[in-house]
Design a protein around this motif. Structure first.
Motif, PDB file in Angstrom:
ATOM      1  N   PRO A  41     -16.196  28.002  34.044  1.00 55.79           N
ATOM      2  CA  PRO A  41     -14.996  28.841  33.880  1.00 55.79           C
ATOM      3  C   PRO A  41     -14.135  28.374  32.716  1.00 55.79           C
ATOM      4  N   GLY A  42     -13.781  29.301  31.852  1.00 58.40           N
ATOM      5  CA  GLY A  42     -12.907  28.986  30.736  1.00 58.40           C
ATOM      6  C   GLY A  42     -13.586  28.289  29.580  1.00 58.40           C
ATOM      7  N   LYS A  43     -14.899  28.120  29.654  1.00 55.99           N
ATOM      8  CA  LYS A  43     -15.620  27.426  28.590  1.00 55.99           C
ATOM      9  C   LYS A  43     -16.668  28.337  27.966  1.00 55.99           C
ATOM     10  N   GLU A  44     -17.118  27.948  26.785  1.00 56.73           N
ATOM     11  CA  GLU A  44     -18.155  28.707  26.113  1.00 56.73           C
ATOM     12  C   GLU A  44     -19.514  28.427  26.759  1.00 56.73           C
ATOM     13  N   THR A  91     -21.158  21.857  37.300  1.00 56.63           N
ATOM     14  CA  THR A  91     -20.781  23.113  37.928  1.00 56.63           C
ATOM     15  C   THR A  91     -20.625  24.208  36.883  1.00 56.63           C
ATOM     16  N   ALA A  92     -21.357  25.298  37.077  1.00 54.07           N
ATOM     17  CA  ALA A  92     -21.355  26.395  36.116  1.00 54.07           C
ATOM     18  C   ALA A  92     -22.246  27.513  36.634  1.00 54.07           C
ATOM     19  N   VAL A  93     -22.174  28.631  35.960  1.00 56.40           N
ATOM     20  CA  VAL A  93     -23.187  29.668  36.148  1.00 56.40           C
ATOM     21  C   VAL A  93     -24.312  29.366  35.169  1.00 56.40           C
ATOM     22  N   TYR A  94     -25.516  29.319  35.690  1.00 55.07           N
ATOM     23  CA  TYR A  94     -26.678  29.001  34.863  1.00 55.07           C
ATOM     24  C   TYR A  94     -27.443  30.288  34.565  1.00 55.07           C
ATOM     25  N   TYR A  95     -27.764  30.435  33.284  1.00 59.31           N
ATOM     26  CA  TYR A  95     -28.460  31.626  32.814  1.00 59.31           C
ATOM     27  C   TYR A  95     -29.791  31.239  32.179  1.00 59.31           C
ATOM     28  N   CYS A  96     -30.800  32.062  32.380  1.00 54.09           N
ATOM     29  CA  CYS A  96     -32.008  31.913  31.589  1.00 54.09           C
ATOM     30  C   CYS A  96     -32.017  33.015  30.535  1.00 54.09           C
TER      31      CYS A  96
END
Length: 125
Positions: A41-44, A91-96
């Motif tokens: 959140p709030g990060k690139e 902690t983050a949303v992880y994307y492929c």
């Protein structure tokens, strides 16, 4: 077109492990490389690592060095991210992501043409 669907995100305690999966469909035979990124959140969006789809060479970025492993199962058209020794800062949303092009700057999100919807990883302290 390539469709990507991530799974495996969860809430885990610090020091724990988690394996994320990314199921690919569509023009998977034309895939040159697939990668993992994450965004807190709030990060690139941040580069995690990538794998060359044909020969399996992997490159893991600094955040996951010595803790994360990228692999793939070509028969299942699935990409994996094994994460060990997890920290709250993971902690983050992880994307492929996938690209059908031979690119040189593998860590740049803009170089990937296809993205999954993301899976949430939360590491509690």
């Amino acid at each position: 077109q390539v469709q990507l669907v991530e799974s495996g995100g969860a809430l885990v305690q610090a020091g724990g492990s988690l394996r994320l999966s990314c199921a690919a469909s569509g023009r998977t035979s034309a895939t040159v490389a697939m990668a993992w990124f994450r965004q807190a959140p709030g990060k690139e969006r941040e580069y995690v690592g990538f794998i060359m789809w044909n020969d399996g060479r992997t490159f893991v970025g600094t955040p996951g060095k010595d803790r994360f492993t990228i692999s793939r199962d070509n028969a299942k058209n699935t990409l994996y991210l094994q994460m060990n020794s997890l920290k709250p800062e993971d902690t983050a949303v992880y994307y492929c992501a996938a690209t059908l092009r031979l690119i040189t700057q593998w860590a740049r999100p803009n170089n990937y043409d296809y993205w999954g919807q993301g899976t949430q990883v939360t590491v509690s302290s």
